[in-house]
Design a protein around this motif. Sequence first.
Motif, PDB file in Angstrom:
ATOM      1  N   ASP A 121       0.846  -1.182   0.000  1.00 13.38           N
ATOM      2  CA  ASP A 121       0.000   0.000   0.000  1.00 13.38           C
ATOM      3  C   ASP A 121       0.884   1.235   0.000  1.00 13.38           C
ATOM      4  O   ASP A 121       1.781   1.357   0.837  1.00 13.38           O
ATOM      5  N   PHE A 122       0.634   2.137  -0.950  1.00 12.12           N
ATOM      6  CA  PHE A 122       1.302   3.435  -1.012  1.00 12.12           C
ATOM      7  C   PHE A 122       0.307   4.465  -0.501  1.00 12.12           C
ATOM      8  O   PHE A 122      -0.840   4.496  -0.941  1.00 12.12           O
ATOM      9  N   ILE A 123       0.745   5.337   0.437  1.00 10.64           N
ATOM     10  CA  ILE A 123      -0.124   6.361   1.010  1.00 10.64           C
ATOM     11  C   ILE A 123       0.619   7.690   1.015  1.00 10.64           C
ATOM     12  O   ILE A 123       1.726   7.782   1.548  1.00 10.64           O
ATOM     13  N   ASN A 124       0.006   8.716   0.436  1.00  7.15           N
ATOM     14  CA  ASN A 124       0.574  10.065   0.441  1.00  7.15           C
ATOM     15  C   ASN A 124      -0.039  10.818   1.616  1.00  7.15           C
ATOM     16  O   ASN A 124      -1.235  11.094   1.632  1.00  7.15           O
ATOM     17  N   THR A 125       0.776  11.170   2.614  1.00  5.24           N
ATOM     18  CA  THR A 125       0.284  11.895   3.787  1.00  5.24           C
ATOM     19  C   THR A 125       0.411  13.404   3.619  1.00  5.24           C
ATOM     20  O   THR A 125       0.039  14.152   4.508  1.00  5.24           O
ATOM     21  N   GLY A 126       0.936  13.838   2.494  1.00  8.54           N
ATOM     22  CA  GLY A 126       1.182  15.253   2.267  1.00  8.54           C
ATOM     23  C   GLY A 126       2.643  15.599   2.457  1.00  8.54           C
ATOM     24  O   GLY A 126       3.256  16.260   1.635  1.00  8.54           O
ATOM     25  N   ASP A 127       3.236  15.124   3.552  1.00  8.65           N
ATOM     26  CA  ASP A 127       4.654  15.354   3.832  1.00  8.65           C
ATOM     27  C   ASP A 127       5.521  14.137   3.520  1.00  8.65           C
ATOM     28  O   ASP A 127       6.730  14.269   3.371  1.00  8.65           O
ATOM     29  N   ALA A 128       4.893  12.971   3.465  1.00  6.58           N
ATOM     30  CA  ALA A 128       5.657  11.745   3.268  1.00  6.58           C
ATOM     31  C   ALA A 128       4.862  10.745   2.434  1.00  6.58           C
ATOM     32  O   ALA A 128       3.634  10.770   2.405  1.00  6.58           O
ATOM     33  N   LEU A 129       5.594   9.873   1.800  1.00 13.45           N
ATOM     34  CA  LEU A 129       5.012   8.751   1.083  1.00 13.45           C
ATOM     35  C   LEU A 129       5.260   7.524   1.944  1.00 13.45           C
ATOM     36  O   LEU A 129       6.410   7.168   2.212  1.00 13.45           O
TER      37      LEU A 129
ATOM     38  N   PHE B 112       9.159   7.833   2.879  1.00 18.64           N
ATOM     39  CA  PHE B 112       9.992   8.691   2.044  1.00 18.64           C
ATOM     40  C   PHE B 112       9.448  10.107   2.120  1.00 18.64           C
ATOM     41  O   PHE B 112       8.245  10.326   1.955  1.00 18.64           O
ATOM     42  N   GLU B 113      10.333  11.053   2.368  1.00 20.36           N
ATOM     43  CA  GLU B 113       9.932  12.455   2.473  1.00 20.36           C
ATOM     44  C   GLU B 113       9.536  12.981   1.093  1.00 20.36           C
ATOM     45  O   GLU B 113      10.185  12.697   0.086  1.00 20.36           O
ATOM     46  N   LEU B 114       8.452  13.777   1.067  1.00 22.79           N
ATOM     47  CA  LEU B 114       8.016  14.426  -0.164  1.00 22.79           C
ATOM     48  C   LEU B 114       8.407  15.891  -0.090  1.00 22.79           C
ATOM     49  O   LEU B 114       8.253  16.537   0.944  1.00 22.79           O
ATOM     50  N   ARG B 115       8.920  16.432  -1.206  1.00 21.45           N
ATOM     51  CA  ARG B 115       9.349  17.817  -1.238  1.00 21.45           C
ATOM     52  C   ARG B 115       8.741  18.475  -2.464  1.00 21.45           C
ATOM     53  O   ARG B 115       8.773  17.932  -3.563  1.00 21.45           O
ATOM     54  N   ALA B 116       8.191  19.682  -2.245  1.00 17.87           N
ATOM     55  CA  ALA B 116       7.604  20.450  -3.344  1.00 17.87           C
ATOM     56  C   ALA B 116       8.680  21.323  -3.973  1.00 17.87           C
ATOM     57  O   ALA B 116       9.428  22.012  -3.277  1.00 17.87           O
ATOM     58  N   ILE B 117       8.771  21.299  -5.289  1.00 19.33           N
ATOM     59  CA  ILE B 117       9.728  22.121  -6.033  1.00 19.33           C
ATOM     60  C   ILE B 117       8.924  23.079  -6.896  1.00 19.33           C
ATOM     61  O   ILE B 117       8.051  22.667  -7.666  1.00 19.33           O
ATOM     62  N   SER B 118       9.216  24.364  -6.762  1.00 20.72           N
ATOM     63  CA  SER B 118       8.516  25.380  -7.538  1.00 20.72           C
ATOM     64  C   SER B 118       8.976  25.332  -8.980  1.00 20.72           C
ATOM     65  O   SER B 118      10.154  25.172  -9.279  1.00 20.72           O
TER      66      SER B 118
ATOM     67  N   LEU C 279       2.226  29.697 -10.351  1.00 22.65           N
ATOM     68  CA  LEU C 279       2.301  28.455 -11.121  1.00 22.65           C
ATOM     69  C   LEU C 279       2.353  27.258 -10.179  1.00 22.65           C
ATOM     70  O   LEU C 279       2.832  27.353  -9.043  1.00 22.65           O
ATOM     71  N   PRO C 280       1.881  26.117 -10.625  1.00 25.18           N
ATOM     72  CA  PRO C 280       1.909  24.928  -9.760  1.00 25.18           C
ATOM     73  C   PRO C 280       3.334  24.467  -9.482  1.00 25.18           C
ATOM     74  O   PRO C 280       4.265  24.825 -10.184  1.00 25.18           O
ATOM     75  N   HIS C 281       3.450  23.662  -8.445  1.00 23.33           N
ATOM     76  CA  HIS C 281       4.749  23.114  -8.077  1.00 23.33           C
ATOM     77  C   HIS C 281       4.766  21.605  -8.342  1.00 23.33           C
ATOM     78  O   HIS C 281       3.715  20.986  -8.490  1.00 23.33           O
ATOM     79  N   ILE C 282       5.953  21.057  -8.379  1.00 23.46           N
ATOM     80  CA  ILE C 282       6.131  19.619  -8.597  1.00 23.46           C
ATOM     81  C   ILE C 282       6.528  19.000  -7.266  1.00 23.46           C
ATOM     82  O   ILE C 282       7.360  19.534  -6.536  1.00 23.46           O
ATOM     83  N   VAL C 283       5.935  17.839  -6.948  1.00 24.06           N
ATOM     84  CA  VAL C 283       6.281  17.115  -5.728  1.00 24.06           C
ATOM     85  C   VAL C 283       7.196  15.962  -6.120  1.00 24.06           C
ATOM     86  O   VAL C 283       6.895  15.198  -7.038  1.00 24.06           O
ATOM     87  N   VAL C 284       8.329  15.862  -5.418  1.00 19.22           N
ATOM     88  CA  VAL C 284       9.293  14.783  -5.677  1.00 19.22           C
ATOM     89  C   VAL C 284       9.587  14.034  -4.384  1.00 19.22           C
ATOM     90  O   VAL C 284       9.412  14.558  -3.283  1.00 19.22           O
TER      91      VAL C 284
END
Length: 183
Positions: free
Chosen positions: A41-49, A82-88, A94-99
Amino acid sequence: MRLDISEIIREPGKSAHYTVHEPPLVDEDIECTDDIIGQLDFINTGDALLLRGSCDTCVMLPCSRCCTYYQQPVSLVIEEQFELRAISTGPRSLPHIVVVEEDESPIAGKLFDGNVFDLTEMLRQYILLNQPTQPLPPQHKDLCSLCHRRPEEALAELRSEQDIEPSGHPAFARLRELLEEQP
C-alpha cells in the motif's frame, strides 16, 4: 517491476494498493526458489510517502555448518517512509512539482527514478535484510542437529566404516577389550 506512482505523489491523501506477484529473484546475493507474492500500500500523507505491506518467498541458503544448500522461507514486513518535497516550477502562481527525497548514500540502491518506483530493488534489499546471518536448516524431532539423521542411522554408518561389532557403543570398544582381558 517498475511502478509509476506519479498520481499518488501528486495528491495528498491519495493511496493505492498493489498486489505483488514477481518471478523469483536471482543475482549474486540472492537465489529465490519461489515467486515473490504479497501486497503493498502506497499512502501520500502530504509530507511523506508511506509504503506498507508484506511479501513471502523462499531462498536457497548454504547451511552455516556443512555448506549444503537448503530452502529457507522468508517473510518480508515492509514499512518505509519517504519524504516528499515540493519544487517550484516558476512564479508563485504556477503549480509546483512534488518529488520523493531518497537517501543519497552511494551504497544504497536507488528505489526511485523520478516518480517511478523500482519494486524489484526494494524486494532485493528486504530479502537480504531478512535472511538469517547463520543459516541452519529447520530441525526435525529426534534428528541429529549436525547431520539431520536419526542417531541409530549415524551409528550404523559409523560401525560399517570402522568394521566394529554391533554390541555397545564404538566409543567404549577399547574399554570392552580391557574388561574381556580381566580374569
